[in-house]
Motif scaffolding. Structure first.
Motif, PDB file in Angstrom:
ATOM      1  N   ASP A 100      72.151  22.255  72.809  1.00 55.08           N
ATOM      2  CA  ASP A 100      71.718  23.206  71.781  1.00 55.08           C
ATOM      3  C   ASP A 100      72.868  24.139  71.413  1.00 55.08           C
ATOM      4  O   ASP A 100      73.718  24.472  72.258  1.00 55.08           O
ATOM      5  N   VAL A 101      72.884  24.554  70.161  1.00 61.99           N
ATOM      6  CA  VAL A 101      73.877  25.519  69.685  1.00 61.99           C
ATOM      7  C   VAL A 101      73.130  26.745  69.168  1.00 61.99           C
ATOM      8  O   VAL A 101      72.222  26.631  68.333  1.00 61.99           O
ATOM      9  N   ILE A 102      73.496  27.908  69.664  1.00 65.25           N
ATOM     10  CA  ILE A 102      72.899  29.169  69.222  1.00 65.25           C
ATOM     11  C   ILE A 102      73.932  29.908  68.377  1.00 65.25           C
ATOM     12  O   ILE A 102      75.083  30.073  68.804  1.00 65.25           O
ATOM     13  N   TYR A 103      73.508  30.325  67.189  1.00 67.23           N
ATOM     14  CA  TYR A 103      74.424  31.063  66.319  1.00 67.23           C
ATOM     15  C   TYR A 103      73.818  32.412  65.957  1.00 67.23           C
ATOM     16  O   TYR A 103      72.671  32.485  65.499  1.00 67.23           O
ATOM     17  N   VAL A 104      74.604  33.466  66.171  1.00 63.24           N
ATOM     18  CA  VAL A 104      74.181  34.828  65.847  1.00 63.24           C
ATOM     19  C   VAL A 104      74.985  35.299  64.643  1.00 63.24           C
ATOM     20  O   VAL A 104      76.217  35.429  64.719  1.00 63.24           O
ATOM     21  N   GLU A 105      74.303  35.538  63.533  1.00 61.24           N
ATOM     22  CA  GLU A 105      75.026  35.931  62.323  1.00 61.24           C
ATOM     23  C   GLU A 105      75.339  37.427  62.326  1.00 61.24           C
ATOM     24  O   GLU A 105      74.631  38.218  62.962  1.00 61.24           O
ATOM     25  N   PRO A 106      76.418  37.834  61.646  1.00 59.68           N
ATOM     26  CA  PRO A 106      76.764  39.256  61.569  1.00 59.68           C
ATOM     27  C   PRO A 106      75.862  39.984  60.584  1.00 59.68           C
ATOM     28  O   PRO A 106      75.346  39.383  59.635  1.00 59.68           O
ATOM     29  N   ASN A 107      75.683  41.282  60.803  1.00 57.55           N
ATOM     30  CA  ASN A 107      74.884  42.066  59.860  1.00 57.55           C
ATOM     31  C   ASN A 107      75.709  42.410  58.620  1.00 57.55           C
ATOM     32  O   ASN A 107      76.906  42.124  58.537  1.00 57.55           O
ATOM     33  N   LYS A 108      75.061  43.030  57.647  1.00 58.29           N
ATOM     34  CA  LYS A 108      75.723  43.322  56.375  1.00 58.29           C
ATOM     35  C   LYS A 108      76.913  44.254  56.558  1.00 58.29           C
ATOM     36  O   LYS A 108      77.938  44.116  55.882  1.00 58.29           O
ATOM     37  N   ALA A 109      76.771  45.215  57.474  1.00 57.81           N
ATOM     38  CA  ALA A 109      77.866  46.161  57.694  1.00 57.81           C
ATOM     39  C   ALA A 109      79.118  45.433  58.177  1.00 57.81           C
ATOM     40  O   ALA A 109      80.239  45.731  57.739  1.00 57.81           O
ATOM     41  N   GLN A 110      78.936  44.464  59.080  1.00 57.97           N
ATOM     42  CA  GLN A 110      80.080  43.714  59.588  1.00 57.97           C
ATOM     43  C   GLN A 110      80.707  42.858  58.495  1.00 57.97           C
ATOM     44  O   GLN A 110      81.932  42.743  58.413  1.00 57.97           O
ATOM     45  N   LEU A 136      77.570  30.951  69.659  1.00 54.94           N
ATOM     46  CA  LEU A 136      78.615  31.329  68.708  1.00 54.94           C
ATOM     47  C   LEU A 136      78.192  32.580  67.921  1.00 54.94           C
ATOM     48  O   LEU A 136      77.020  32.948  67.908  1.00 54.94           O
ATOM     49  N   GLY A 137      79.166  33.188  67.260  1.00 57.52           N
ATOM     50  CA  GLY A 137      78.854  34.311  66.376  1.00 57.52           C
ATOM     51  C   GLY A 137      79.017  35.653  67.056  1.00 57.52           C
ATOM     52  O   GLY A 137      79.902  35.846  67.898  1.00 57.52           O
ATOM     53  N   GLU A 138      78.134  36.579  66.715  1.00 57.35           N
ATOM     54  CA  GLU A 138      78.254  37.967  67.158  1.00 57.35           C
ATOM     55  C   GLU A 138      77.699  38.170  68.569  1.00 57.35           C
ATOM     56  O   GLU A 138      76.661  38.794  68.783  1.00 57.35           O
ATOM     57  N   VAL A 139      78.424  37.612  69.544  1.00 57.28           N
ATOM     58  CA  VAL A 139      78.130  37.852  70.950  1.00 57.28           C
ATOM     59  C   VAL A 139      79.419  38.289  71.629  1.00 57.28           C
ATOM     60  O   VAL A 139      80.511  38.093  71.096  1.00 57.28           O
ATOM     61  N   ALA A 140      79.280  38.873  72.822  1.00 53.83           N
ATOM     62  CA  ALA A 140      80.460  39.416  73.490  1.00 53.83           C
ATOM     63  C   ALA A 140      81.435  38.329  73.915  1.00 53.83           C
ATOM     64  O   ALA A 140      82.652  38.499  73.811  1.00 53.83           O
ATOM     65  N   ARG A 141      80.901  37.196  74.420  1.00 54.13           N
ATOM     66  CA  ARG A 141      81.778  36.126  74.911  1.00 54.13           C
ATOM     67  C   ARG A 141      81.297  34.780  74.381  1.00 54.13           C
ATOM     68  O   ARG A 141      80.638  34.010  75.103  1.00 54.13           O
ATOM     69  N   PRO A 142      81.587  34.444  73.130  1.00 54.66           N
ATOM     70  CA  PRO A 142      81.154  33.145  72.596  1.00 54.66           C
ATOM     71  C   PRO A 142      81.815  31.995  73.343  1.00 54.66           C
ATOM     72  O   PRO A 142      82.922  32.122  73.856  1.00 54.66           O
ATOM     73  N   GLY A 143      81.111  30.873  73.411  1.00 55.19           N
ATOM     74  CA  GLY A 143      81.673  29.712  74.080  1.00 55.19           C
ATOM     75  C   GLY A 143      80.593  28.719  74.463  1.00 55.19           C
ATOM     76  O   GLY A 143      79.426  28.878  74.102  1.00 55.19           O
ATOM     77  N   SER A 144      80.988  27.684  75.203  1.00 52.51           N
ATOM     78  CA  SER A 144      80.059  26.685  75.709  1.00 52.51           C
ATOM     79  C   SER A 144      79.855  26.912  77.198  1.00 52.51           C
ATOM     80  O   SER A 144      80.805  27.241  77.920  1.00 52.51           O
ATOM     81  N   PHE A 145      78.622  26.709  77.652  1.00 50.81           N
ATOM     82  CA  PHE A 145      78.287  27.014  79.038  1.00 50.81           C
ATOM     83  C   PHE A 145      77.532  25.839  79.660  1.00 50.81           C
ATOM     84  O   PHE A 145      76.583  25.319  79.073  1.00 50.81           O
TER      85      PHE A 145
END
Length: 260
Positions: free
Chosen positions: A221-231, A150-159
């Motif tokens: 497992d769940v992976i979460y990528v948070e956005p940077n301050k600019a976003q 989830l988060g700041e990736v090109a194609r979030p989802g479950s795989f």
């Protein structure tokens, strides 16, 4: 008055340039696994996923004489030659691990598998089958080895993963990798261990991430990528775009009238 307006415009321009400069990412914050003096000691065998309650397992029993395996493969299609491979896989026997950590196999009854690796489970079932079959073969696969990104990736989802040997980098690759706005130094991995949620943060820019027990993933497992301050700032700006446009239009109108 014109001097004051020029001063205002100059100050605003400098502020914009500073904001743009601060929002630019550096190489240090973008490049994965930058080399350092870390010694890579991670072994997959130390972090092999264990079978958990509610896992769905495909279990196929084989032998030199296929007829003797029929009672153990009630839905087996190995003797059916006119089915496609996809159909064959769909019809193979599957078993759900219950809350007590058991599955129920034909002839064998309940077999306790929770806490075992896939290879350990294969060996356990194979040993129990030797009472009925000479030199039995056992194949076990996870049907629900799923990870979510989830988060700041090109194609979030479950795989659904084809194998249980999967790393956090491979999962991110399946999700199309991080966007330019993703924070690579603070990747969150959420994992359930013995019914309790645990959270670990990984810095993908550091090579020592390869030594983390969370580098190899477990099922669910769940992976979460948070956005940077600019976003984040852009999101705030987007929410107030109409107000900003209205104020800017008003200021332009006032300035135009004053400078005539």
């Amino acid at each position: 008055m014109r001097v004051i307006l020029r001063y205002i415009f100059t100050t605003a321009l400098i502020a914009v340039l500073v904001a743009l400069f601060n929002s630019c990412g550096s190489r240090k914050s973008m490049v994965y696994l930058q080399p350092d003096s870390t010694q890579i000691t991670t072994l997959y065998e130390e972090y092999v996923p264990k079978i958990q309650s509610n896992d769905i397992l495909t279990i196929v029993i084989t032998a030199a004489d296929p007829k003797v395996t029929t009672p153990f493969n009630p839905l087996s299609t190995m003797m059916t030659s006119n089915l496609t491979q996809q159909t064959d896989m769909a019809l193979r026997p599957t078993y759900t691990v219950d809350d007590q950590g058991d599955i129920t196999l034909p002839m064998l009854g309940k077999v306790h598998l929770v806490g075992l690796t896939r290879l350990e489970a294969i060996e356990k079932i194979r040993n129990e089958l030797t009472t009925y079959i000479k030199d039995p073969g056992v194949n076990i696969n996870f049907n629900n080895f799923r990870v979510s990104v989830l988060g700041e990736v090109a194609r979030p989802g479950s795989f659904i993963m084809p194998t249980e040997r999967v790393t956090v980098l491979e999962a991110l690759g399946m999700a199309g990798d991080l966007t330019i706005r993703g924070v690579r130094e603070n990747i969150m991995v959420i994992r359930e261990v013995d019914g309790k949620k645990t959270v670990q943060r990984l810095d993908l820019t550091q090579q020592n991430t390869l030594n983390s027990p969370y580098y190899y993933l477990a099922q669910n497992d769940v992976i979460y990528v948070e956005p940077n301050k600019a976003q984040i700032n852009n999101s705030k700006l987007g929410a107030n775009t109409n107000i900003i446009i209205s104020i800017a239009s008003l200021l332009i109108t006032v300035i135009s009238v004053i400078t005539r």
